[in-house]
Write a protein that holds these residues in place. Structure first.
Motif, PDB file in Angstrom:
ATOM      1  N   VAL A 188     -10.226  -2.853  -6.760  1.00  0.00           N
ATOM      2  CA  VAL A 188      -9.707  -1.299  -6.100  1.00  0.00           C
ATOM      3  C   VAL A 188      -9.865  -0.770  -6.678  1.00  0.00           C
ATOM      4  N   ALA A 207      -6.057   3.146  -3.874  1.00  0.00           N
ATOM      5  CA  ALA A 207      -4.836   2.931  -3.043  1.00  0.00           C
ATOM      6  C   ALA A 207      -4.487   4.143  -2.706  1.00  0.00           C
ATOM      7  N   PHE A 221      -6.330   0.943   1.429  1.00  0.00           N
ATOM      8  CA  PHE A 221      -7.230   1.182   0.339  1.00  0.00           C
ATOM      9  C   PHE A 221      -9.243   1.176   0.418  1.00  0.00           C
TER      10      PHE A 221
END
Length: 125
Positions: A77, A80, A102
């Motif tokens: 990731v 976000a 995300f």
């Protein structure tokens, strides 16, 4: 309800944008947002987290129920969407635009992601 042709879809009702420099955007489909009802809480993976395709990586809570958020790909990731954490209704209002969830740097992509037409047929039953 129209599913954008430029996205790919999971059978868990997440969408995935085309990767730009290896990074793709993830959200839930309009179909999923409508089925959940008014979303009141969003828990997203954090920057630096590794998500795994098909596994839970967050949660969406609505006035009707709580639903797991599943990663459509494996990767890290990199962002976000704080806007949907602060204002969860964005997911209902604009699931394919401002309601994205995300961004992930893709390490592995499953072969079973669906095209828009395949996803439309899938949700039609």
């Amino acid at each position: 309800m129209s599913n954008p042709q430029n996205l790919r879809y999971s059978k868990e009702h997440e969408w995935l944008s085309g990767a730009e420099d290896g990074v793709a955007t993830v959200g839930i489909t309009e179909h999923a947002a409508n089925a959940l009802g008014d979303i009141v809480y969003v828990q997203l993976p954090e920057v630096g987290d590794t998500v795994t395709a098909g596994e839970s990586c967050g949660e969406l809570e609505s006035t009707k129920s709580v639903s797991e958020l599943y990663a459509p790909v494996t990767g890290e990731v990199v962002e976000a969407n704080q806007d949907v954490v602060d204002d969860p209704e964005l997911v209902n209002k604009a699931p394919f635009e401002g309601g994205w969830l995300f961004k992930v740097r893709i390490a592995d992509e499953p072969e079973d992601l669906l095209s828009a037409d395949e996803y439309t047929a899938f949700i039609a039953g």
